[in-house]
Design an enzyme around this catalytic site. Structure first.
Site, short mmCIF file in Angstrom:
data_model
loop_
_atom_site.label_atom_id
_atom_site.label_comp_id
_atom_site.label_asym_id
_atom_site.label_seq_id
_atom_site.Cartn_x
_atom_site.Cartn_y
_atom_site.Cartn_z
N LYS A 1 4.24 -4.89 25.34
CA LYS A 1 2.96 -5.60 25.39
C LYS A 1 2.16 -5.50 24.09
CE LYS A 1 2.96 -6.99 29.80
NZ LYS A 1 3.46 -5.99 30.72
N GLU B 1 -6.66 -9.73 31.46
CA GLU B 1 -6.38 -9.38 32.85
C GLU B 1 -5.23 -8.39 32.82
OE1 GLU B 1 -4.93 -11.88 31.29
OE2 GLU B 1 -2.92 -11.13 31.66
N SER C 1 12.08 -2.90 28.60
CA SER C 1 10.74 -3.36 28.20
C SER C 1 9.69 -2.26 28.13
CB SER C 1 10.29 -4.45 29.17
OG SER C 1 10.38 -4.01 30.51
C1 PLP Z 1 4.21 -6.29 31.93
C2 PLP Z 1 5.57 -5.73 31.92
C3 PLP Z 1 6.68 -6.51 32.28
C4 PLP Z 1 6.59 -7.92 32.80
O1 PLP Z 1 5.99 -8.84 31.94
P1 PLP Z 1 6.79 -9.92 31.12
O2 PLP Z 1 5.70 -10.75 30.54
O3 PLP Z 1 7.67 -10.67 32.05
O4 PLP Z 1 7.56 -9.21 30.06
C5 PLP Z 1 7.94 -5.95 32.18
N1 PLP Z 1 8.10 -4.67 31.78
C6 PLP Z 1 7.06 -3.89 31.44
C7 PLP Z 1 7.32 -2.48 31.02
C8 PLP Z 1 5.76 -4.39 31.49
O5 PLP Z 1 4.72 -3.61 31.15
#
Ligand code: PLP
Length: 401
Positions: free
Chosen positions: A94, A116, A381
């Site tokens: 993020k 948000e 992620s």
């Molecule tokens: C917010 C988040 C996601 C999902 O959001 P995307 O916009 O689809 O990437 C996935 N993994 C983590 C660790 C997140 O914080």
């Protein structure tokens, strides 16, 4: 449209195929128009690129490693790499987007940031960059999410953010987005809405994809070094709104030899207890864009369910709706249990505790019809620190066996 003539870039009207566009109240139109008119020029400028990439290197800690996972490689008989976005400052991908958008806000002369958040990861990234750039920050968050994501709420408040509880609707992410849009309507001129995923009205989906594209760019350079070629045979990412998937796929969209796989959160694996929007939803309009949404027969948005707060969203970015509809990407439904099992396994075998969102991408590997793929990249992620309580709650099923 069939996949051979599909393109995956946003068109001049803000559409990816039949998805996207700008479905906003009249009062917001000047804001989205102003953003559309300047974002490309600003983010492609040399000054922006220099500052952005310096921050990604020295503040975020990029490039994030590309780790050849011994246990997953053994298990699947392929070379499975993990793109370690979990090692970024603040623990997820993020921050790549939040840094880029705050630089854009400053270049546009905006003085106040709103955002948000669901799981709190985007709120945390936004509060972090607002501290760094000394900008006032308001974060909208559903009351239910505030209660279940206390550590991130505490961190945001320590960073100086004004975290506002949203008590409308089901008090989760969808309602927080509605409230942030309402705030933007009331203070349109000085406020920049820092969008957390590849969703919302044009140009946000394209903007967020461009800011997350660094993931894909690094994968190419790292694979060239490790494998002697830039492209993997397959790229896998979890799909909430779509930002980490868009960033992972960006360089490969027009490279048909690369198989693209999105892991959707299927919750308990049944209608009404799932967040697998593309697999279970249909065309509709949500938060300023035409996309695929979870809705009932009357067109009312239905509540999604997933163990993962970051994937618990009834919509999806328009790029991904288009990738699915055109056949360019495959969607795999991964349940809570499959994600938990994948998280425990990676943690036990390699000492890497993934975010429960990312664990869905790992869970998808076990559900694929494998072909000839030899080099696979899975985007991790985020890290699992925020999910410790969830993991402990379910661990008796998975440990000591
Ligand atoms: C917010 C988040 C996601 C999902 O959001 P995307 O916009 O689809 O990437 C996935 N993994 C983590 C660790 C997140 O914080």
């Amino acid at each position: 449209m069939n996949s051979s003539d599909a393109t995956y870039c946003v068109d001049e009207r803000g559409f990816f195929g039949r998805y996207g566009g700008v479905y906003v109240p009249e009062i917001l139109k000047p804001n989205t128009d102003a953003l559309s008119a300047c974002y490309r020029q600003i983010i492609e400028s040399e000054a922006f690129q220099h500052e952005y990439h310096s921050l990604l290197r020295d503040y975020v800690g990029r490039p994030s490693p590309l780790w050849l996972s011994p246990s997953l490689s053994r298990r699947y008989g392929r070379r499975v790499y993990l793109k370690r976005e979990d090692l970024n400052h603040t623990g997820a991908h993020k921050i790549n987007n939040a840094l880029g958008q705050i630089l854009l806000a400053r270049a546009m002369g905006k003085t106040r940031i709103i955002a948000e958040t669901g799981a709190g990861q985007h709120g945390l990234a936004t509060a972090t960059v607002c501290a760094l750039f000394d900008m006032p920050c308001t974060v909208y968050m559903g009351q239910v999410d505030i209660a279940r994501q206390q550590p991130n709420v505490a961190k945001m408040r320590l960073l100086g953010a004004d975290v506002r509880a949203v008590e409308s609707g089901n008090q989760t992410l969808k309602d927080a987005v509605n409230e942030a849009l309402r705030d933007w309507c009331s203070h349109p001129s000085e406020t920049f809405y820092l969008m957390g995923s590849a969703v919302g009205p044009h140009p946000y989906p394209d903007l967020v994809e461009r800011l997350q594209a660094v993931i894909s760019k690094e994968i190419c350079a790292q694979l060239l070094e490790k494998e002697g070629r830039e492209y993997p045979d397959m790229a896998v990412a979890c799909l909430g709104g779509g930002s980490n998937a868009a960033g992972t796929f960006h360089r490969f969209l027009n490279e048909k030899s690369v198989r693209l796989v999105c892991a959707e959160a299927d919750g308990l694996g049944i209608v009404g207890k799932s967040a697998a929007t593309i697999i279970r939803g249909c065309d509709g309009i949500l938060h300023g864009a035409r996309t695929i949404v979870m809705q009932d027969e009357d067109g009312q948005i239905t509540e999604p369910y997933s163990i993962s707060a970051g994937l618990d969203y009834p919509g999806v970015g328009p790029l991904h709706a288009h990738l699915a509809q055109s056949g360019r990407a495959e969607m795999v439904a991964v349940t809570d249990g499959e994600a938990l099992a994948a998280a425990y396994e990676l943690n036990r075998s390699e000492g890497i505790l993934p975010a429960i969102e990312s664990a869905h991408a790992l869970g998808a590997l076990g559900k694929l019809a494998w072909k000839q793929e030899q080099v696979v990249v899975v985007t991790l992620s985020g890290r699992g620190d925020k999910d410790i309580e969830t993991y402990l709650k379910h661990c008796s099923k998975y440990i000591n066996q």
